[in-house]
Design a protein around this motif. Structure first.
Motif, PDB file in Angstrom:
ATOM      1  N   ASP A 245      -6.671   5.233  66.043  1.00 48.40           N
ATOM      2  CA  ASP A 245      -6.682   3.928  66.164  1.00 48.40           C
ATOM      3  C   ASP A 245      -7.061   3.588  64.400  1.00 48.40           C
ATOM      4  O   ASP A 245      -8.025   3.810  63.996  1.00 48.40           O
ATOM      5  N   ALA A 246      -6.173   2.888  63.983  1.00 54.63           N
ATOM      6  CA  ALA A 246      -6.700   2.481  62.455  1.00 54.63           C
ATOM      7  C   ALA A 246      -7.812   1.712  62.279  1.00 54.63           C
ATOM      8  O   ALA A 246      -8.325   1.981  61.517  1.00 54.63           O
ATOM      9  N   GLU A 247      -7.912   0.902  62.882  1.00 53.69           N
ATOM     10  CA  GLU A 247      -9.259  -0.020  63.014  1.00 53.69           C
ATOM     11  C   GLU A 247     -10.455   0.774  63.013  1.00 53.69           C
ATOM     12  O   GLU A 247     -11.191   0.657  62.495  1.00 53.69           O
ATOM     13  N   THR A 252     -15.092   3.522  60.802  1.00 55.53           N
ATOM     14  CA  THR A 252     -15.928   4.737  60.813  1.00 55.53           C
ATOM     15  C   THR A 252     -16.198   5.202  59.284  1.00 55.53           C
ATOM     16  O   THR A 252     -17.136   5.567  58.839  1.00 55.53           O
ATOM     17  N   LEU A 253     -15.078   5.045  58.290  1.00 53.06           N
ATOM     18  CA  LEU A 253     -15.290   5.526  57.173  1.00 53.06           C
ATOM     19  C   LEU A 253     -16.016   4.570  56.478  1.00 53.06           C
ATOM     20  O   LEU A 253     -16.803   4.889  55.422  1.00 53.06           O
ATOM     21  N   TYR A 254     -16.057   3.043  56.780  1.00 51.44           N
ATOM     22  CA  TYR A 254     -17.204   2.010  56.121  1.00 51.44           C
ATOM     23  C   TYR A 254     -18.514   2.365  56.508  1.00 51.44           C
ATOM     24  O   TYR A 254     -19.370   2.337  55.788  1.00 51.44           O
ATOM     25  N   LYS A 255     -18.804   2.675  57.870  1.00 52.42           N
ATOM     26  CA  LYS A 255     -19.996   2.960  58.275  1.00 52.42           C
ATOM     27  C   LYS A 255     -20.686   4.417  57.766  1.00 52.42           C
ATOM     28  O   LYS A 255     -21.748   4.415  57.537  1.00 52.42           O
ATOM     29  N   MET A 256     -19.812   5.313  57.068  1.00 51.94           N
ATOM     30  CA  MET A 256     -20.152   6.378  56.588  1.00 51.94           C
ATOM     31  C   MET A 256     -20.368   6.494  55.121  1.00 51.94           C
ATOM     32  O   MET A 256     -20.787   7.160  54.688  1.00 51.94           O
ATOM     33  N   HIS A 257     -20.097   5.211  54.796  1.00 55.22           N
ATOM     34  CA  HIS A 257     -19.921   5.167  53.119  1.00 55.22           C
ATOM     35  C   HIS A 257     -19.237   6.231  52.429  1.00 55.22           C
ATOM     36  O   HIS A 257     -19.702   6.816  51.556  1.00 55.22           O
ATOM     37  N   LEU A 270      -3.563  13.313  57.901  1.00 54.08           N
ATOM     38  CA  LEU A 270      -3.261  12.793  56.661  1.00 54.08           C
ATOM     39  C   LEU A 270      -1.800  12.236  56.781  1.00 54.08           C
ATOM     40  O   LEU A 270      -1.438  11.179  56.427  1.00 54.08           O
ATOM     41  N   GLU A 271      -0.915  13.045  57.540  1.00 55.94           N
ATOM     42  CA  GLU A 271       0.598  12.630  57.772  1.00 55.94           C
ATOM     43  C   GLU A 271       0.547  11.467  58.767  1.00 55.94           C
ATOM     44  O   GLU A 271       1.276  10.388  58.739  1.00 55.94           O
ATOM     45  N   MET A 272      -0.220  11.603  59.781  1.00 54.83           N
ATOM     46  CA  MET A 272      -0.290  10.540  60.636  1.00 54.83           C
ATOM     47  C   MET A 272      -0.678   9.244  60.240  1.00 54.83           C
ATOM     48  O   MET A 272      -0.176   8.013  60.352  1.00 54.83           O
ATOM     49  N   TRP A 273      -1.760   9.217  59.226  1.00 56.62           N
ATOM     50  CA  TRP A 273      -1.968   7.969  58.462  1.00 56.62           C
ATOM     51  C   TRP A 273      -1.113   7.550  57.588  1.00 56.62           C
ATOM     52  O   TRP A 273      -0.731   6.484  57.575  1.00 56.62           O
ATOM     53  N   LYS A 274      -0.234   8.311  57.090  1.00 58.45           N
ATOM     54  CA  LYS A 274       1.045   7.824  56.042  1.00 58.45           C
ATOM     55  C   LYS A 274       1.972   7.270  56.852  1.00 58.45           C
ATOM     56  O   LYS A 274       2.751   6.219  56.618  1.00 58.45           O
ATOM     57  N   ARG A 275       2.044   7.380  58.193  1.00 56.39           N
ATOM     58  CA  ARG A 275       3.079   6.621  59.180  1.00 56.39           C
ATOM     59  C   ARG A 275       2.552   5.518  59.619  1.00 56.39           C
ATOM     60  O   ARG A 275       3.338   4.589  60.358  1.00 56.39           O
ATOM     61  N   MET A 276       1.196   5.287  59.659  1.00 55.52           N
ATOM     62  CA  MET A 276       0.592   4.311  60.556  1.00 55.52           C
ATOM     63  C   MET A 276       0.444   2.774  59.452  1.00 55.52           C
ATOM     64  O   MET A 276       0.286   3.189  58.138  1.00 55.52           O
ATOM     65  N   ASP A 277       0.438   1.623  59.785  1.00 56.85           N
ATOM     66  CA  ASP A 277       0.283   0.584  59.166  1.00 56.85           C
ATOM     67  C   ASP A 277      -1.128   0.046  58.938  1.00 56.85           C
ATOM     68  O   ASP A 277      -1.998   0.513  59.788  1.00 56.85           O
ATOM     69  N   ALA A 278      -1.657  -0.254  57.829  1.00 53.22           N
ATOM     70  CA  ALA A 278      -2.944  -0.419  57.516  1.00 53.22           C
ATOM     71  C   ALA A 278      -3.263  -1.837  58.197  1.00 53.22           C
ATOM     72  O   ALA A 278      -2.742  -2.870  58.256  1.00 53.22           O
TER      73      ALA A 278
END
Length: 416
Positions: A245-247, A252-257, A270-278
């Protein structure tokens, strides 16, 4: 008779550029990185040496495998090879994430020294070399033990061994070099004031494959959100058991800093991220950015993450307060700029410096800087703001449109 001069009137005409969409790949100590494994064997290492370092990256995760030395001290040839590796990285302008270990195949139990004293002895062998390159080593990941150096799967993964190895290494290396642990639990165990984290199974499972104890994920993410504000954190993402889930990823990446991620692993994620909308960041950042900075990310999740790894600094405010000028910088990145910096305000030919201490550009926060410009003579001055890393004067580029290595134009000051 006392003469009074004309009181100067100061006006500003601000012209703050909006945030650009470019990923600022040249900014140091952030972003995607590649891994460079070395075995201290010229035959094994020749392909890595020949390939060199990837362009358009400022970070290198250098792995030094000591498996050939598990029964002996490091000799001069080994130390010379390690120094050559460091020097080549430095010549290319790379900041080093360093991992020293005995295993790069997941077989630590059979490859590590039989005695923990050999491990601490290798730390002693390496300390002078590490200290000589302490400006370039951002963090040492781990304390030499575990499968892939990840502090698990080893006879030395016990609390007592981790504590002993950490304290020994901490006592002999430069205070500039940060040591990173795989688990937040180990960080609390050692009670160190200068301990970072790394995670090579980000979002792979509910426990990040044992990084967290079962059922503690939300607590550990909150811990990182609270405690990792001035330290490096990052690692590798792995394909999870459930859907992505993009959100949730962004949260998660914000909380981890999160400051940096492996650029090649796990390729499936990484490929899945490239196909997902931000996802939109407007709700998250609306309180920390003024209205004139318009966030308009219409890109993939991967591009958004690439932009936000580490720090992403926007000049978001330019105001007058009496004789002073107030400048506001907002960091919308996942992480923080955790090294000392120098902020410079150029008003025409006049320059004003402010030394900014480590960890002051906090993620998703604004910071104000006040400059006294009372000494300016009458005239109209172009205003430019720039930032650089203190120790090597390396430019840090703002995310505003039109910003470059020399800074960003933000308007005019009129004195009359």
């Amino acid at each position: 008779m006392k003469l009074f001069g004309k009181k100067k009137k100061i006006q500003i005409k601000k012209k703050l550029p909006a945030e650009g969409r470019d990923v600022i790949k040249v900014n140091p100590a952030r972003g995607f990185y590649h891994v460079y494994p070395f075995y201290l064997d010229k035959e094994k290492d020749k392909d890595v040496v020949a390939a060199g370092f990837y362009p358009n990256e400022t970070l290198a995760l250098i792995e030094i495998c000591l498996s050939e030395y598990c029964r002996k001290s490091l000799d001069g040839e080994a130390l010379d090879m390690i120094e050559e590796i460091f020097c080549k990285a430095e010549e290319k302008g790379m900041d080093i994430i360093l991992r020293i270990c005995y295993d790069l195949e997941g077989k630590a139990a059979s490859k590590e020294p039989a005695n923990i004293g050999t491990v601490t002895g290798h730390m002693d062998d390496l300390a002078p070399l590490l200290n000589a390159h302490d400006r370039h080593i951002l963090v040492i990941q781990g304390v030499f033990v575990g499968n892939w150096g990840e502090m698990h799967g080893s006879r030395y993964s016990t609390d007592a061994s981790i504590t002993r190895l950490y304290r020994h290494l901490r006592n002999i290396i430069s205070e500039r070099i940060v040591i990173g642990f795989r688990k937040p639990y180990f960080r609390r165990l050692c009670e160190g004031e200068n301990i970072a984290l790394f995670n090579d199974a980000i979002m792979a499972s509910e426990s990040d494959l044992g990084t967290y104890a079962e059922g503690t994920r939300s607590v550990e993410l909150d811990y990182q959100n609270d405690e990792m504000g001035t330290f490096f954190n990052g690692g590798e993402v792995l394909c999870p058991d459930s859907s992505i889930d993009a959100e949730v990823v962004v949260d998660t990446l914000y909380k981890m800093h999160t400051c940096y991620l492996n650029s090649a692993y796990d390729a499936r994620v990484l490929e899945m991220w490239k196909r997902m909308d931000a996802p939109s960041l407007s709700a998250r950042l609306s309180k920390s950015l003024p209205g004139e900075i318009a966030l308009s990310y219409r890109q993939s999740l991967f591009e958004l993450i690439d932009s936000l790894l580490g720090y992403r600094l926007i000049v978001s405010g330019f105001e007058k307060d009496g004789k002073d000028i107030v400048l506001i910088i907002t960091n919308i990145g996942f992480g923080n700029m955790v090294q000392d910096t120098v902020l410079e305000l150029a008003v025409g030919d006049r320059k004003y410096d402010k030394f900014v201490k480590k960890g002051t550009f906090y993620s998703n926060r604004m910071r104000s800087f006040i400059f006294d410009i009372e000494d300016l003579a009458e005239g109209t001055y172009k205003v430019r703001l720039s930032l650089k890393r203190e120790w090597d004067s390396r430019p840090l580029i703002f995310a505003n449109k039109g910003a470059d290595e020399t800074g960003v134009d933000i308007g005019q000051i009129i004195v009359g």
